[in-house]
Design an enzyme around this catalytic site. Structure first.
Site, PDB file in Angstrom:
ATOM      1  N   HIS A  53       0.817  -1.217   0.000  1.00 56.53           N
ATOM      2  CA  HIS A  53       0.000   0.000   0.000  1.00 56.53           C
ATOM      3  C   HIS A  53       0.849   1.264   0.000  1.00 56.53           C
ATOM      4  O   HIS A  53       0.312   2.360   0.195  1.00 56.53           O
ATOM      5  CB  HIS A  53      -0.979   0.008   1.178  1.00 56.53           C
ATOM      6  N   GLY A 141      -3.795 -12.257  -4.205  1.00 56.83           N
ATOM      7  CA  GLY A 141      -2.877 -11.168  -3.917  1.00 56.83           C
ATOM      8  C   GLY A 141      -1.589 -11.263  -4.710  1.00 56.83           C
ATOM      9  O   GLY A 141      -0.572 -10.700  -4.320  1.00 56.83           O
ATOM     10  N   SER A 143      -1.468 -10.493  -8.133  1.00 57.42           N
ATOM     11  CA  SER A 143      -1.577  -9.591  -9.286  1.00 57.42           C
ATOM     12  C   SER A 143      -1.928 -10.299 -10.578  1.00 57.42           C
ATOM     13  O   SER A 143      -1.355 -10.019 -11.634  1.00 57.42           O
ATOM     14  CB  SER A 143      -0.287  -8.779  -9.460  1.00 57.42           C
ATOM     15  N   SER A 145      -4.611  -9.807 -12.184  1.00 58.55           N
ATOM     16  CA  SER A 145      -5.217  -8.797 -13.053  1.00 58.55           C
ATOM     17  C   SER A 145      -4.156  -7.974 -13.776  1.00 58.55           C
ATOM     18  O   SER A 145      -4.309  -7.632 -14.953  1.00 58.55           O
ATOM     19  CB  SER A 145      -6.147  -7.886 -12.249  1.00 58.55           C
ATOM     20  N   GLU A 177      -7.050  -0.717 -15.119  1.00 60.94           N
ATOM     21  CA  GLU A 177      -7.558  -1.183 -13.827  1.00 60.94           C
ATOM     22  C   GLU A 177      -8.275  -0.074 -13.073  1.00 60.94           C
ATOM     23  O   GLU A 177      -9.349  -0.283 -12.501  1.00 60.94           O
ATOM     24  CB  GLU A 177      -6.410  -1.748 -12.987  1.00 60.94           C
ATOM     25  N   ASP A 189       1.842  -3.205  -9.135  1.00 63.03           N
ATOM     26  CA  ASP A 189       1.600  -4.466  -9.821  1.00 63.03           C
ATOM     27  C   ASP A 189       2.031  -4.408 -11.280  1.00 63.03           C
ATOM     28  O   ASP A 189       2.685  -5.327 -11.787  1.00 63.03           O
ATOM     29  CB  ASP A 189       0.118  -4.830  -9.733  1.00 63.03           C
ATOM     30  N   TYR A 241     -10.152  -2.003   0.028  1.00 64.28           N
ATOM     31  CA  TYR A 241      -8.952  -1.434  -0.581  1.00 64.28           C
ATOM     32  C   TYR A 241      -9.145   0.057  -0.861  1.00 64.28           C
ATOM     33  O   TYR A 241      -8.307   0.893  -0.509  1.00 64.28           O
ATOM     34  CB  TYR A 241      -8.617  -2.183  -1.874  1.00 64.28           C
TER      35      TYR A 241
END
Length: 403
Positions: A53, A141, A143, A145, A177, A189, A241
């Protein structure tokens, strides 16, 4: 830091034989579209060694690319359609005119490649056919995507926009995204998928995008990095998120800084502690970001030096405590996996990814990998959790053209 190696990371992997994965993608494309693709591209998932983050707070991250990839077989069309097929979603063929692409049209898995096409629609006005196939586990978690978006972005760059730099592709994939799918991610990512190199961790400054390939040969040190899938999935486009990102933005505004990256230390966060419940929340969120940036720098310092890489273990564990207590994005399954790994002798462990499910990463002596994995499996069974899945990873290559 410099960006050396960034452009090389997106070049074709010359000298390597055509993989069976590429062959399967080519065959599946032919079956779906009745012709051959113009090429096949692959982009990996990632696991973040440390730095959760921090990317959307203009901080530091340290990911490695996974050996798991998403492959995109792509060819341009002349009928104005974007045609999308996924080997992981059989029967779910999506066709949308290029001119009708818009956030939410299409949705689901198809939104990621469609968002990339939308960002480059002027380069492919005739449309494209895309067949995607991959083995990056979704919702863990890791990545998946970003691997999907980056494989298509690299394909379209090579086919229709060769002047685009890797940094441009990071932006294209991130916008797909953020703006098309609605997942409020930073650039971690996409940068990891496009920039990582084999045998290294990517030390990335997300503010100026300077990067350094930090050697990470854990096996030479008798160590392994074990990913533990807890079986609980998450979705960046929904849930907490986005809440965490908004809380960081609120803390930034109250502190009067450009980003939480600019807060020098925890002591500088005292203005947030105003005695209100909201202030207490913002203090904890900001404290995680400030201390997490420091943890990234500490891990990089250790890996650059001559110390035993196992020395990063306690730093990883401290990162989990911060994500659990200050950022409040862990789960009982993730906490159980981390605690059990440490009890079984792991050098360090923490949750990875956006949180609210997904995976933990465990740094462990190679000789204890099976012992640690078995201990976690047994503890999950005792707690009545779904059986976890564990696998060791090595720092692997970034996005590349396969054929």
């Amino acid at each position: 830091m410099t960006d050396r190696g960034a452009e090389r990371a997106a070049e074709p992997d010359h000298g390597q034989p055509a993989s069976s994965a590429a062959d399967r993608a080519r065959q599946a494309f032919a079956e779906a579209f009745g012709g051959q693709p113009e090429g096949i591209w692959a982009a990996p998932g990632r696991v973040n060694v440390i730095g959760e983050h921090t990317d959307y707070n203009e901080g530091f991250v340290l990911p490695v690319a996974l050996p798991h990839t998403t492959r995109a077989a792509v060819a341009r069309r002349d009928d104005g359609l974007v045609a999308l097929v996924s080997a992981q979603h059989p029967g779910d063929r999506v066709e949308v005119p290029v001119t009708e692409l818009a956030p939410g049209r299409p949705d689901g898995w198809a939104g990621y490649p469609a968002g990339v096409v939308d960002a480059l629609r002027d380069r492919v006005p005739g449309g494209v056919s895309v067949l995607v196939d991959g083995d990056v586990p979704a919702g863990m978690g890791l990545s998946s995507s970003a691997a999907l978006s980056c494989s298509v972005a690299l394909a379209l760059r090579d086919l229709a926009a060769p002047e685009l730099a890797v940094a441009d592709l990071v932006d294209v994939a991130r916008r797909a995204e953020n703006d098309f799918v609605g997942a409020p991610t930073g650039i971690l990512d996409q940068s990891a998928s496009l920039l990582c190199t084999a045998g290294h961790a990517l030390f990335l400054d997300t503010r100026d995008r300077g990067s350094e390939q930090v050697p990470l040969d854990l096996r030479a040190a008798g160590l392994e990095l074990l990913v533990v899938d807890t079986g609980t999935t998450h979705d960046h486009a929904t849930g907490g998120y986005g809440d965490r990102r908004r809380e960081c933005e609120q803390a930034t505004e109250r502190l009067g800084v450009r980003a939480l990256r600019d807060v020098p230390d925890v002591a500088a966060l005292t203005p947030l502690d105003d005695g209100t419940p909201e202030g207490s929340v913002l203090l904890r969120r900001a404290r995680h970001i400030v201390t997490e940036n420091a943890r990234v720098l500490e891990v990089v310092r250790i890996l650059r030096g001559t110390a035993d890489p196992a020395a990063i273990g306690p730093v990883l564990t401290a990162g989990h405590a911060s994500l659990r207590d200050d950022f409040e994005i862990s789960t009982v399954e993730l906490d159980t996996a981390v605690a059990t790994a440490l009890e079984a002798g792991a050098a360090g462990a923490r949750m990875v990814g956006g949180g609210f499910g997904g995976s933990a990463v465990v740094l462990v002596d190679a000789g204890r990998t099976e012992t640690v994995a078995r201990a976690i499996t047994d503890r999950f069974a005792q707690q009545g959790f779904p059986a976890p899945r564990a696998f060791a990873v090595v720092p692997s290559a970034g996005a590349r053209r396969l054929a």
